[in-house]
Scaffold this motif. Structure first.
Motif, PDB file in Angstrom:
ATOM      1  N   VAL A   1     -17.504   2.035   1.085  1.00  0.00           N
ATOM      2  CA  VAL A   1     -16.289   1.465   1.659  1.00  0.00           C
ATOM      3  C   VAL A   1     -15.107   2.066   0.912  1.00  0.00           C
ATOM      4  O   VAL A   1     -14.999   1.935  -0.309  1.00  0.00           O
ATOM      5  CB  VAL A   1     -16.274  -0.077   1.519  1.00  0.00           C
ATOM      6  N   CYS A   2     -14.238   2.744   1.633  1.00  0.00           N
ATOM      7  CA  CYS A   2     -13.085   3.374   0.991  1.00  0.00           C
ATOM      8  C   CYS A   2     -11.804   3.005   1.723  1.00  0.00           C
ATOM      9  O   CYS A   2     -11.831   2.418   2.802  1.00  0.00           O
ATOM     10  CB  CYS A   2     -13.265   4.895   0.922  1.00  0.00           C
ATOM     11  N   GLY A   3     -10.693   3.360   1.105  1.00  0.00           N
ATOM     12  CA  GLY A   3      -9.390   3.040   1.683  1.00  0.00           C
ATOM     13  C   GLY A   3      -8.367   2.875   0.582  1.00  0.00           C
ATOM     14  O   GLY A   3      -8.724   2.854  -0.600  1.00  0.00           O
TER      15      GLY A   3
ATOM     16  N   SER B   1      -6.484  -2.683   0.532  1.00  0.00           N
ATOM     17  CA  SER B   1      -6.923  -2.619   1.930  1.00  0.00           C
ATOM     18  C   SER B   1      -7.970  -3.677   2.270  1.00  0.00           C
ATOM     19  O   SER B   1      -8.324  -3.841   3.432  1.00  0.00           O
ATOM     20  CB  SER B   1      -7.477  -1.224   2.246  1.00  0.00           C
TER      21      SER B   1
ATOM     22  N   LYS C   1     -11.087  -3.874   0.523  1.00  0.00           N
ATOM     23  CA  LYS C   1     -12.443  -3.379   0.209  1.00  0.00           C
ATOM     24  C   LYS C   1     -13.197  -4.323  -0.730  1.00  0.00           C
ATOM     25  O   LYS C   1     -14.316  -4.750  -0.449  1.00  0.00           O
ATOM     26  CB  LYS C   1     -12.378  -1.983  -0.448  1.00  0.00           C
ATOM     27  N   SER C   2     -12.571  -4.625  -1.873  1.00  0.00           N
ATOM     28  CA  SER C   2     -13.238  -5.479  -2.858  1.00  0.00           C
ATOM     29  C   SER C   2     -13.406  -6.901  -2.334  1.00  0.00           C
ATOM     30  O   SER C   2     -14.424  -7.554  -2.592  1.00  0.00           O
ATOM     31  CB  SER C   2     -12.456  -5.493  -4.181  1.00  0.00           C
TER      32      SER C   2
ATOM     33  N   ASP D   1     -18.798  -2.875  -6.922  1.00  0.00           N
ATOM     34  CA  ASP D   1     -17.360  -3.050  -6.703  1.00  0.00           C
ATOM     35  C   ASP D   1     -16.584  -2.153  -7.661  1.00  0.00           C
ATOM     36  O   ASP D   1     -16.330  -2.509  -8.804  1.00  0.00           O
ATOM     37  CB  ASP D   1     -16.970  -4.516  -6.905  1.00  0.00           C
ATOM     38  N   GLU D   2     -16.258  -0.958  -7.197  1.00  0.00           N
ATOM     39  CA  GLU D   2     -15.533   0.047  -8.002  1.00  0.00           C
ATOM     40  C   GLU D   2     -16.152   0.189  -9.399  1.00  0.00           C
ATOM     41  O   GLU D   2     -15.480  -0.014 -10.409  1.00  0.00           O
ATOM     42  CB  GLU D   2     -14.042  -0.311  -8.079  1.00  0.00           C
TER      43      GLU D   2
ATOM     44  N   VAL E   1     -18.030  -0.048  -3.023  1.00  0.00           N
ATOM     45  CA  VAL E   1     -16.584   0.174  -2.953  1.00  0.00           C
ATOM     46  C   VAL E   1     -16.262   1.176  -4.051  1.00  0.00           C
ATOM     47  O   VAL E   1     -16.526   0.922  -5.226  1.00  0.00           O
ATOM     48  CB  VAL E   1     -15.808  -1.138  -3.184  1.00  0.00           C
TER      49      VAL E   1
ATOM     50  N   TRP F   1     -17.210   3.615   5.565  1.00  0.00           N
ATOM     51  CA  TRP F   1     -16.305   2.689   6.260  1.00  0.00           C
ATOM     52  C   TRP F   1     -14.923   2.875   5.672  1.00  0.00           C
ATOM     53  O   TRP F   1     -14.734   2.743   4.461  1.00  0.00           O
ATOM     54  CB  TRP F   1     -16.735   1.236   6.050  1.00  0.00           C
TER      55      TRP F   1
ATOM     56  N   MET G   1     -11.206   1.399   5.407  1.00  0.00           N
ATOM     57  CA  MET G   1     -10.467   0.146   5.617  1.00  0.00           C
ATOM     58  C   MET G   1      -8.985   0.322   5.312  1.00  0.00           C
ATOM     59  O   MET G   1      -8.600   1.101   4.446  1.00  0.00           O
ATOM     60  CB  MET G   1     -11.007  -0.965   4.701  1.00  0.00           C
TER      61      MET G   1
ATOM     62  N   ILE H   1     -11.612  -2.722   9.266  1.00  0.00           N
ATOM     63  CA  ILE H   1     -12.344  -1.453   9.255  1.00  0.00           C
ATOM     64  C   ILE H   1     -11.826  -0.620  10.424  1.00  0.00           C
ATOM     65  O   ILE H   1     -12.001  -0.986  11.591  1.00  0.00           O
ATOM     66  CB  ILE H   1     -13.866  -1.672   9.378  1.00  0.00           C
TER      67      ILE H   1
END
Length: 241
Positions: free
Chosen positions: A32-34, A38, A40-41, A161-162, A192, A207, A209, A214
């Motif tokens: 999941v990027c963005g 946005s 994501k987390s 998560d990152e 993420v 994905w 976001m 999304i």
């Protein structure tokens, strides 16, 4: 394995997630990027109810995450979570950090938990650091212990998560290497991350976001070569610059 159906979340009047509908298949690696902010987390933290939602539904391996009868603690043992800031217990050695959940939550004996923990620390390349405390480890080593700890409950799905954003650049590779090996072994993973090289190389699906929604779902080759949504095009263009 994970299904989001029209998921909505607000913080006061701010809508953090907007009608999110998507699924992560068994054995799939989804990145999941963005841009920052946005959602994501927030999205990944709804999967094990670290964040509650106000609309829609989420299921994990057939279990509705928000059903009234859910035993939340037991459910969370089936969803491995790796945080940005490691979250290791500072007063416990690497070995004891990994042993704790299997003993307390799964009722394993100390001998059994220790055997498993040593095998997991070996898997993440830290067998020699079993008796070291978190403050004696580098950031990359602490994050690898955190991954071993999450794996100790043998979860069918892992959330990241990152996981590399708090690390010095030279330590990022060692953590991504462990994540790549998990992906290779068929672990279902939702990540993420800002590590686009990892997304390109390891993910099955990306994905994108922005503003809680999304906007694009694509295989990595298509996403990086020819993103469709104007916002995704701008995001990748900014990254290249």
């Amino acid at each position: 394995m994970i299904q989001f159906s029209k998921v909505n979340k607000w913080y006061g009047e701010y809508q953090a997630l907007v009608d999110v509908t998507a699924e992560v298949k068994r054995g799939e690696v989804v990145v999941v990027c963005g841009p920052s902010g946005s959602g994501k987390s927030t999205l990944i933290r709804t999967v094990n109810r670290l964040e509650e939602i106000q609309g829609g539904g989420i299921t994990v391996d057939g279990t509705s995450v928000h059903q009234a009868s859910l035993n939340l603690n037991r459910f969370r043992t089936r969803v491995g979570f790796v945080f940005q800031q490691f979250n290791l217990f500072p007063h416990l050695s690497a070995l004891d950090n990994v042993c704790l959940a299997p003993m307390k939550a799964a009722g394993k004996s100390r001998v059994e938990a220790k055997r498993q923990a040593l095998a997991l620390l070996d898997r993440v390349g830290l067998a020699s650091k079993a008796n070291s405390f978190p403050q004696q480890l580098s950031g990359g080593q602490q994050q690898r212990v955190a991954i071993a700890r999450a794996l100790a409950m043998e979860p069918p799905v892992m959330l990241f998560d990152e996981p590399t954003s708090a690390l010095d650049p030279e330590m990022v590779g060692e953590v991504l290497s462990v994540m790549k090996s998990l992906a290779k072994d068929g672990m279902t993973m939702m990540c993420v991350t800002h590590e686009m090289g990892f997304a390109r190389e390891v993910s099955d699906s990306v994905w994108f976001m922005d503003r809680g929604a999304i906007l694009e779902v694509a295989d990595p080759q298509s996403f990086f070569r020819s993103p469709q949504h104007p916002r995704a095009k701008a995001f990748l263009s900014d990254l290249r610059h």
